[in-house]
Design a protein around this motif. Structure first.
Motif, PDB file in Angstrom:
ATOM      1  N   TYR A  37     -13.756  30.473  87.505  1.00 36.31           N
ATOM      2  CA  TYR A  37     -13.015  29.915  86.382  1.00 36.31           C
ATOM      3  C   TYR A  37     -13.841  28.793  85.772  1.00 36.31           C
ATOM      4  O   TYR A  37     -14.754  28.270  86.404  1.00 36.31           O
ATOM      5  CB  TYR A  37     -11.658  29.367  86.825  1.00 36.31           C
ATOM      6  N   ARG A  38     -13.509  28.420  84.544  1.00 34.22           N
ATOM      7  CA  ARG A  38     -14.171  27.284  83.920  1.00 34.22           C
ATOM      8  C   ARG A  38     -13.174  26.486  83.101  1.00 34.22           C
ATOM      9  O   ARG A  38     -12.173  27.011  82.625  1.00 34.22           O
ATOM     10  CB  ARG A  38     -15.347  27.724  83.051  1.00 34.22           C
ATOM     11  N   GLN A  39     -13.459  25.199  82.942  1.00 31.62           N
ATOM     12  CA  GLN A  39     -12.616  24.311  82.168  1.00 31.62           C
ATOM     13  C   GLN A  39     -13.492  23.337  81.397  1.00 31.62           C
ATOM     14  O   GLN A  39     -14.248  22.573  82.001  1.00 31.62           O
ATOM     15  CB  GLN A  39     -11.634  23.552  83.059  1.00 31.62           C
ATOM     16  N   ARG A  44      -7.794  24.268  78.521  1.00 27.94           N
ATOM     17  CA  ARG A  44      -7.162  24.842  79.699  1.00 27.94           C
ATOM     18  C   ARG A  44      -8.201  25.597  80.539  1.00 27.94           C
ATOM     19  O   ARG A  44      -9.174  26.135  80.015  1.00 27.94           O
ATOM     20  CB  ARG A  44      -6.035  25.792  79.299  1.00 27.94           C
ATOM     21  N   ARG A  45      -7.966  25.636  81.834  1.00 30.54           N
ATOM     22  CA  ARG A  45      -8.820  26.403  82.716  1.00 30.54           C
ATOM     23  C   ARG A  45      -8.647  27.896  82.431  1.00 30.54           C
ATOM     24  O   ARG A  45      -7.526  28.383  82.271  1.00 30.54           O
ATOM     25  CB  ARG A  45      -8.485  26.099  84.178  1.00 30.54           C
ATOM     26  N   GLU A  46      -9.756  28.623  82.374  1.00 23.92           N
ATOM     27  CA  GLU A  46      -9.706  30.031  82.059  1.00 23.92           C
ATOM     28  C   GLU A  46     -10.539  30.843  83.041  1.00 23.92           C
ATOM     29  O   GLU A  46     -11.536  30.368  83.584  1.00 23.92           O
ATOM     30  CB  GLU A  46     -10.210  30.296  80.633  1.00 23.92           C
ATOM     31  N   ASN A  92     -16.920  22.828  83.345  1.00 21.11           N
ATOM     32  CA  ASN A  92     -16.959  22.739  84.790  1.00 21.11           C
ATOM     33  C   ASN A  92     -16.539  24.098  85.342  1.00 21.11           C
ATOM     34  O   ASN A  92     -15.477  24.608  84.981  1.00 21.11           O
ATOM     35  CB  ASN A  92     -16.027  21.637  85.295  1.00 21.11           C
ATOM     36  N   TYR A  93     -17.376  24.684  86.176  1.00 18.82           N
ATOM     37  CA  TYR A  93     -17.125  26.022  86.707  1.00 18.82           C
ATOM     38  C   TYR A  93     -16.620  25.920  88.140  1.00 18.82           C
ATOM     39  O   TYR A  93     -17.236  25.263  88.980  1.00 18.82           O
ATOM     40  CB  TYR A  93     -18.394  26.872  86.654  1.00 18.82           C
ATOM     41  N   TYR A  94     -15.500  26.595  88.420  1.00 21.76           N
ATOM     42  CA  TYR A  94     -14.849  26.540  89.725  1.00 21.76           C
ATOM     43  C   TYR A  94     -14.882  27.898  90.411  1.00 21.76           C
ATOM     44  O   TYR A  94     -14.548  28.920  89.806  1.00 21.76           O
ATOM     45  CB  TYR A  94     -13.389  26.104  89.587  1.00 21.76           C
ATOM     46  N   TRP A 109      -9.831  26.988  96.221  1.00 24.05           N
ATOM     47  CA  TRP A 109     -10.633  26.546  95.084  1.00 24.05           C
ATOM     48  C   TRP A 109     -11.787  25.677  95.536  1.00 24.05           C
ATOM     49  O   TRP A 109     -11.653  24.868  96.459  1.00 24.05           O
ATOM     50  CB  TRP A 109      -9.779  25.733  94.100  1.00 24.05           C
ATOM     51  N   GLY A 112     -15.965  22.493  92.039  1.00 27.94           N
ATOM     52  CA  GLY A 112     -16.518  22.693  90.710  1.00 27.94           C
ATOM     53  C   GLY A 112     -17.971  22.274  90.602  1.00 27.94           C
ATOM     54  O   GLY A 112     -18.451  21.419  91.340  1.00 27.94           O
TER      55      GLY A 112
END
Length: 119
Positions: A37-39, A44-46, A92-94, A109, A112
């Protein structure tokens, strides 16, 4: 005690490539789904990409043809190869995973890793 640890983030010029890595550590019996995911700031986180245990993949429309997700089940790792990076990829990539650590499947999770793409 399960943890997801990301690496590979950094600053890069538009059009270049980066590869993100995520390793699952701790007592793990089975990993079901893994993904990224990224934000971005103020957004919003997507979902960026996900890969199931049988290899099925899904990608956000904005990254199709540019990003590739893969996993190494033996090493308990998931990768995100990012090609032709654009300024809009800055975020930021999670790392995300559904893992059975002995109490059924639970979602985990990572903390990030930052990706900054300059024009």
């Amino acid at each position: 005690q399960v943890q997801l640890v990301e690496s590979g983030g950094g600053s890069v010029q538009a059009g270049r490539s980066l590869t993100l890595s995520c390793e699952a550590t701790g007592t793990i019996f089975y990993i079901h789904l893994m993904g990224w995911y990224r934000q971005a700031p103020g957004k919003r986180r997507e979902l960026v990409a996900a890969v199931a245990d049988a290899g099925q993949t899904n990608y956000a429309d904005s990254v199709k043809g540019r990003f590739t997700i893969s996993r190494d089940n033996a090493e308990k790792k998931v990768y995100l190869q990012m090609n032709n990076l654009k300024s809009d990829d800055t975020a930021n990539y999670y790392c995300n995973a559904v893992i059975n650590a002995g109490a059924g499947p639970l979602e985990y999770w990572g903390r990030g890793t930052q990706v900054a793409v300059s024009a």
